[in-house]
Design a protein around this motif. Structure first.
Motif, PDB file in Angstrom:
ATOM      1  N   ILE A  10     -35.252  25.356 -11.824  1.00 19.42           N
ATOM      2  CA  ILE A  10     -35.919  26.493 -11.177  1.00 19.42           C
ATOM      3  C   ILE A  10     -37.357  26.070 -10.813  1.00 19.42           C
ATOM      4  O   ILE A  10     -37.863  25.036 -11.254  1.00 19.42           O
ATOM      5  N   CYS A  11     -37.983  26.930 -10.010  1.00 22.37           N
ATOM      6  CA  CYS A  11     -39.425  26.710  -9.666  1.00 22.37           C
ATOM      7  C   CYS A  11     -40.296  27.394 -10.713  1.00 22.37           C
ATOM      8  O   CYS A  11     -39.894  28.365 -11.368  1.00 22.37           O
ATOM      9  N   PHE A  12     -41.493  26.931 -10.794  1.00 27.05           N
ATOM     10  CA  PHE A  12     -42.425  27.429 -11.809  1.00 27.05           C
ATOM     11  C   PHE A  12     -42.683  28.912 -11.626  1.00 27.05           C
ATOM     12  O   PHE A  12     -42.834  29.651 -12.609  1.00 27.05           O
ATOM     13  N   ASN A  13     -42.658  29.377 -10.352  1.00 27.05           N
ATOM     14  CA  ASN A  13     -42.992  30.784 -10.122  1.00 27.05           C
ATOM     15  C   ASN A  13     -41.781  31.690 -10.421  1.00 27.05           C
ATOM     16  O   ASN A  13     -41.860  32.895 -10.235  1.00 27.05           O
ATOM     17  N   GLN A  14     -40.604  31.063 -10.851  1.00 27.54           N
ATOM     18  CA  GLN A  14     -39.438  31.873 -11.207  1.00 27.54           C
ATOM     19  C   GLN A  14     -39.399  32.170 -12.711  1.00 27.54           C
ATOM     20  O   GLN A  14     -38.443  32.805 -13.190  1.00 27.54           O
ATOM     21  N   LEU A  15     -40.338  31.583 -13.453  1.00 29.76           N
ATOM     22  CA  LEU A  15     -40.441  31.887 -14.876  1.00 29.76           C
ATOM     23  C   LEU A  15     -40.942  33.310 -15.046  1.00 29.76           C
ATOM     24  O   LEU A  15     -41.729  33.804 -14.196  1.00 29.76           O
ATOM     25  N   ALA A  25     -39.877  30.833 -20.991  1.00 27.48           N
ATOM     26  CA  ALA A  25     -41.119  30.697 -20.193  1.00 27.48           C
ATOM     27  C   ALA A  25     -41.454  29.250 -19.942  1.00 27.48           C
ATOM     28  O   ALA A  25     -42.448  28.959 -19.264  1.00 27.48           O
ATOM     29  N   ALA A  26     -40.632  28.324 -20.438  1.00 24.41           N
ATOM     30  CA  ALA A  26     -40.936  26.918 -20.220  1.00 24.41           C
ATOM     31  C   ALA A  26     -39.638  26.157 -20.139  1.00 24.41           C
ATOM     32  O   ALA A  26     -38.591  26.580 -20.654  1.00 24.41           O
ATOM     33  N   GLY A  27     -39.682  25.028 -19.493  1.00 29.44           N
ATOM     34  CA  GLY A  27     -38.497  24.201 -19.375  1.00 29.44           C
ATOM     35  C   GLY A  27     -38.161  23.544 -20.696  1.00 29.44           C
ATOM     36  O   GLY A  27     -38.928  23.585 -21.643  1.00 29.44           O
ATOM     37  N   GLY A  28     -36.967  22.933 -20.741  1.00 26.72           N
ATOM     38  CA  GLY A  28     -36.592  22.216 -21.922  1.00 26.72           C
ATOM     39  C   GLY A  28     -35.155  22.561 -22.323  1.00 26.72           C
ATOM     40  O   GLY A  28     -34.512  23.428 -21.744  1.00 26.72           O
ATOM     41  N   PRO A  29     -34.573  21.898 -23.350  1.00 24.73           N
ATOM     42  CA  PRO A  29     -33.237  22.260 -23.827  1.00 24.73           C
ATOM     43  C   PRO A  29     -33.328  23.491 -24.726  1.00 24.73           C
ATOM     44  O   PRO A  29     -34.227  23.545 -25.593  1.00 24.73           O
ATOM     45  N   HIS A  30     -32.506  24.420 -24.507  1.00 21.41           N
ATOM     46  CA  HIS A  30     -32.480  25.659 -25.300  1.00 21.41           C
ATOM     47  C   HIS A  30     -31.020  25.890 -25.764  1.00 21.41           C
ATOM     48  O   HIS A  30     -30.104  25.760 -24.959  1.00 21.41           O
ATOM     49  N   ASN A  47     -30.122  23.308 -20.408  1.00 23.98           N
ATOM     50  CA  ASN A  47     -31.152  22.306 -20.057  1.00 23.98           C
ATOM     51  C   ASN A  47     -31.938  22.852 -18.855  1.00 23.98           C
ATOM     52  O   ASN A  47     -31.454  22.810 -17.704  1.00 23.98           O
ATOM     53  N   LEU A  48     -33.037  23.442 -19.119  1.00 22.97           N
ATOM     54  CA  LEU A  48     -33.827  24.109 -18.073  1.00 22.97           C
ATOM     55  C   LEU A  48     -34.904  23.144 -17.560  1.00 22.97           C
ATOM     56  O   LEU A  48     -35.759  22.677 -18.311  1.00 22.97           O
ATOM     57  N   ASN A  49     -34.795  22.846 -16.271  1.00 28.53           N
ATOM     58  CA  ASN A  49     -35.789  21.982 -15.628  1.00 28.53           C
ATOM     59  C   ASN A  49     -36.659  22.863 -14.730  1.00 28.53           C
ATOM     60  O   ASN A  49     -36.148  23.517 -13.821  1.00 28.53           O
ATOM     61  N   VAL A  50     -38.016  22.874 -14.924  1.00 26.91           N
ATOM     62  CA  VAL A  50     -38.948  23.725 -14.151  1.00 26.91           C
ATOM     63  C   VAL A  50     -39.751  22.812 -13.221  1.00 26.91           C
ATOM     64  O   VAL A  50     -40.513  21.939 -13.682  1.00 26.91           O
ATOM     65  N   ASN A  51     -39.513  22.984 -11.943  1.00 28.56           N
ATOM     66  CA  ASN A  51     -40.319  22.242 -10.950  1.00 28.56           C
ATOM     67  C   ASN A  51     -41.660  22.983 -10.714  1.00 28.56           C
ATOM     68  O   ASN A  51     -41.665  24.216 -10.529  1.00 28.56           O
ATOM     69  N   PRO A  52     -42.766  22.240 -10.660  1.00 27.08           N
ATOM     70  CA  PRO A  52     -44.086  22.908 -10.481  1.00 27.08           C
ATOM     71  C   PRO A  52     -44.270  23.393  -9.058  1.00 27.08           C
ATOM     72  O   PRO A  52     -43.656  22.878  -8.129  1.00 27.08           O
ATOM     73  N   ASN A  53     -45.158  24.405  -8.889  1.00 27.46           N
ATOM     74  CA  ASN A  53     -45.617  24.825  -7.565  1.00 27.46           C
ATOM     75  C   ASN A  53     -46.707  23.837  -7.113  1.00 27.46           C
ATOM     76  O   ASN A  53     -47.693  23.616  -7.803  1.00 27.46           O
ATOM     77  N   VAL A  54     -46.582  23.247  -5.877  1.00 20.96           N
ATOM     78  CA  VAL A  54     -47.537  22.235  -5.382  1.00 20.96           C
ATOM     79  C   VAL A  54     -48.706  22.940  -4.692  1.00 20.96           C
ATOM     80  O   VAL A  54     -48.487  23.880  -3.916  1.00 20.96           O
ATOM     81  N   THR A  55     -49.984  22.482  -4.960  1.00 21.61           N
ATOM     82  CA  THR A  55     -51.189  22.994  -4.261  1.00 21.61           C
ATOM     83  C   THR A  55     -51.963  21.815  -3.692  1.00 21.61           C
ATOM     84  O   THR A  55     -51.915  20.701  -4.237  1.00 21.61           O
ATOM     85  N   SER A  56     -52.668  22.081  -2.545  1.00 21.33           N
ATOM     86  CA  SER A  56     -53.510  21.036  -1.941  1.00 21.33           C
ATOM     87  C   SER A  56     -54.709  21.708  -1.260  1.00 21.33           C
ATOM     88  O   SER A  56     -54.607  22.867  -0.835  1.00 21.33           O
ATOM     89  N   THR A  57     -55.840  20.967  -1.148  1.00 21.82           N
ATOM     90  CA  THR A  57     -57.068  21.471  -0.487  1.00 21.82           C
ATOM     91  C   THR A  57     -57.521  20.432   0.522  1.00 21.82           C
ATOM     92  O   THR A  57     -57.639  19.239   0.188  1.00 21.82           O
ATOM     93  N   THR A  58     -57.770  20.890   1.761  1.00 20.30           N
ATOM     94  CA  THR A  58     -58.250  20.001   2.834  1.00 20.30           C
ATOM     95  C   THR A  58     -59.626  20.500   3.289  1.00 20.30           C
ATOM     96  O   THR A  58     -59.774  21.678   3.671  1.00 20.30           O
TER      97      THR A  58
END
Length: 686
Positions: A10-15, A25-30, A47-58
């Motif tokens: 899942i994505c981080f913002n789906q927690l 609230a966090a990834g890992g084996p449960h 086995n919950l894998n949490v992908n982070p939300n990506v941010t960038s500044t230009t």
């Protein structure tokens, strides 16, 4: 037991993530244990894998001429912060932020005015030779375009020419702040009204000043002389400035010579017996002023005047009275020795005959006065006016000849010794006799000097002869008007008078007051007892100067009360002097004892023979005595004293005490401040 595994990303913002009734609230084996349908445990693993939300500044900076700016499919017209949400490669949200800054394109305009002689003009690395507007694009400090515009204005350089003519006497010529002293062409750079150079040129021409000279000679009676509209009355050079044909000065000079009308005067004196008097072909017979007009060598009038004086033939009578001592009498070159009338013919001061007559009277001159000479006085003694015997009036002089006489007889001065001269004559009928000499001799008076006062010692004598210098004089000493037989040895106080007479009989006196000093009585003090090698004070008196001997044991042998330190019995001799040195002597005996202590006799004999009559202690090194007591055999106190110098005479209540043994006690303080008490026996012997 059943088991199952679930792998989920899942994505981080789906927690939080919900699974089997649980939230995570966090990834890992449960792992959870469930109940299967068969009623057995069922272990489920996530086995919950949490992908982070990506941010960038230009951060982007652009110039204003680069707007709009395109970013992530969007365009932006103004500066600011912008955010967009995208999908990352993992399928999760990706938040991108743009910080957009926009820098302006700058512009500038420069307007410059320069003078044409300053071309070419350099600006931003370019040179410009013509007026106009010029634009260049530069890079500004913010890296954006900077558009610079130059408005160039070119001002012309002006020129001017001045043509001037002046007269030579107007130099120096001032033009544009400069002075010029000669003709020529001159250029000066000036500042024009537009701020640019203005070249001014001067063409300077010089016109000459003309001069002329006129020389004129005229007579003084033809004055004033008129020239160029002016009148002149004296010789001299005159200059006038006129205007020449060229407009410049014309300097005209007049050299004028004025010859005078000559006047002459002739003064003539003639005797009346020489008339008529001839002058300029004319004859004159009387005194007067005459004139004629002639022509001088300079061509002018010459007026000649004659002042004629006719002097008469004169005569004179002279009446003269002289003394016989003045014969022969000289008059008009002749000498006469007799009285009477005498006549001579002379030439007067005017040159004419002068008949002079002399009536001569001769009075008889008296002889010298009779005088007494020489006169003798003693110096400083009174004198009287001088005298002389004569039939006429006496005239007194201080010189043999000349000088001014006096009718008052002089009084000779006796202030100074020496020989002095005076002269006297007599006068009768205006005739003065020869002078008679009076010699006055003033003999010196002996100079003994001031009176004196003399002091001698008691019992001594004085020698009066040594007090004054009486060599060559007759000397006489008196005391109470009685002659002193032995002035070299006098012993009585009082006033003595000296009379000294010189061989010329002049004298002087002096008084000597003789004073006899009171007798000097030396007192070396009482005999005493001193402590061995301890300070002991001697007590002298009787004078103002003291001398002790021997001086060795003393701290100062020249004072009245010296301190002695003795180791043996010593006899001191004291010399005492008064203020003039009169002396007397005394002695004192000091016995030396070991101490500090009291030395008390063991017996005494109060029998009145003057020997050992008093029973007293001898104090050595004792500062004070509190008491000295004597007791009889019964313990009765028969004597007591605190005076360290006193003692017992062997009596009690006025009665002599018997021969017996007596007890004594003594108490005192020694020089060290220590208490000293002693006790003993004494035998009274009669």
């Amino acid at each position: 037991i059943l088991s199952s595994t679930t792998n989920t990303t899942i994505c981080f913002n789906q927690l939080p993530f919900s699974w089997n009734g649980q939230t995570y609230a966090a990834g890992g084996p449960h792992t959870v244990t469930l109940i299967s349908a068969s009623g057995c445990d069922s272990i489920a693993t996530l086995n919950l894998n949490v992908n982070p939300n990506v941010t960038s500044t230009t951060n982007i900076a652009v110039c204003s001429n680069q707007v709009p700016y395109a970013w992530n499919g969007q365009v932006y017209l103004v500066a600011g912060t912008y955010a967009v949400t995208l999908s990352s490669s993992t399928g999760c949200d990706s938040t991108a932020t743009l910080n957009l800054s926009i820098s302006n394109v700058s512009t500038s305009t420069t307007t410059t005015s320069i003078c044409s002689n300053l071309l070419p003009y350099s600006w931003n690395g370019q040179s410009y030779s013509l007026p106009g507007t010029y634009v260049v694009t530069l890079t500004g400090s913010n890296a954006c375009d900077s558009v610079a515009t130059l408005n160039l204005i070119v001002k012309p350089v002006t020129t001017s020419t001045t043509n001037t003519s002046i007269c030579a006497n107007q130099f120096p010529y001032s033009w544009n702040g400069q002075s010029y002293s000669s003709a020529g062409i001159y250029n000066v750079p000036l500042a024009g009204s537009n701020g640019c150079d203005s070249i001014a040129t001067l063409n300077l021409l010089v016109k000459t000043v003309t001069t002329s000279t006129t020389s004129i000679t005229t007579c003084s009676n033809q004055l004033p002389y008129s020239w160029n509209g002016q009148g002149y009355s004296t010789t001299g050079s005159y200059t006038v400035t006129l205007s020449g044909s060229n407009g410049c000065d014309s300097v005209a000079t007049l050299n004028l010579v004025v010859n005078p009308v000559v006047n002459s005067a002739t003064n003539a004196s003639v005797c009346n017996n020489h008339l008529p008097y001839n002058w300029n072909a004319q004859a004159y017979n009387a005194s007067g002023n005459y004139s004629v007009t002639l022509v001088s060598a300079g061509g002018c009038d010459s007026i000649a005047r004659l002042n004629l004086t006719v002097n008469p033939v004169v005569s004179s009578i002279t009446n003269i009275t002289i003394c016989s001592s003045e014969l022969p009498f000289s008059w008009n070159g002749q000498t006469y020795s007799t009285a009477g009338a005498h006549a001579v013919t002379l030439t007067s001061y005017l040159g004419c005959d002068s008949v002079a007559k002399l009536n001569l009277t001769i009075n008889q001159t008296a002889g010298k006065p009779t005088v007494t000479s020489p006169l003798v006085y003693c110096q400083h003694k009174p004198s009287i006016p001088l005298t002389a015997v004569a039939t006429g009036n006496l005239i007194w002089y201080t010189t043999a000849t000349g000088g001014i006489g006096s009718s008052t007889a002089p009084v000779p001065s006796t202030s100074n010794a020496g020989t002095f001269q005076y002269w006297v004559s007599q006068s009768s009928l205006g005739c003065e006799s020869q002078r008679a000499l009076i010699v006055v001799t003033v003999n010196p008076t002996p100079k003994l000097g001031a009176d004196k006062s003399l002091r001698i010692c008691f019992g001594g004598s004085a020698n009066l002869n040594n007090l004054y210098n009486t060599a060559g004089l007759l000397v006489n000493w008196t005391f109470n008007q009685v002659a002193v037989v032995r002035p070299d040895s006098i012993t009585i106080a009082g006033s003595y008078q000296l009379l000294a007479i010189s061989s010329a009989g002049c004298s002087d006196t002096a008084i000597v007051d003789l004073v006899i000093q009171p007798q000097v009585i030396a007192n070396a003090g009482n005999d005493g007892n001193a402590e061995y090698n301890a300070p002991y004070q001697l007590n002298g008196s009787g004078g103002i100067a003291y001398e002790w001997s021997p001086a060795g044991p003393l701290n100062n042998a020249h004072i009245a009360n010296p301190i002695a330190i003795l180791t043996s019995d010593t006899r001191f001799i004291l010399e005492v002097k008064d203020d003039i040195g009169c002396a007397d002597y005394d002695t004192v005996n000091i016995r030396v004892f070991k101490g500090p202590t009291f030395y008390v006799p063991t017996a005494f004999t109060p029998n009145g023979d003057g020997l050992n009559d008093i029973f007293r202690p001898t104090a050595v090194g004792i500062a004070s005595m509190e008491y000295f007591r004597v007791f009889n055999r019964y313990g009765q106190l028969v004597y007591e004293t605190s005076d360290i110098l006193k003692g017992w005479d062997g009596t009690f209540k006025g009665k002599k005490q018997p021969i017996d043994n007596y007890v004594w006690t003594i108490k005192g303080i020694d020089r060290k401040g220590e208490l000293k008490m002693m006790r003993g026996n004494v035998v009274l012997i009669r």
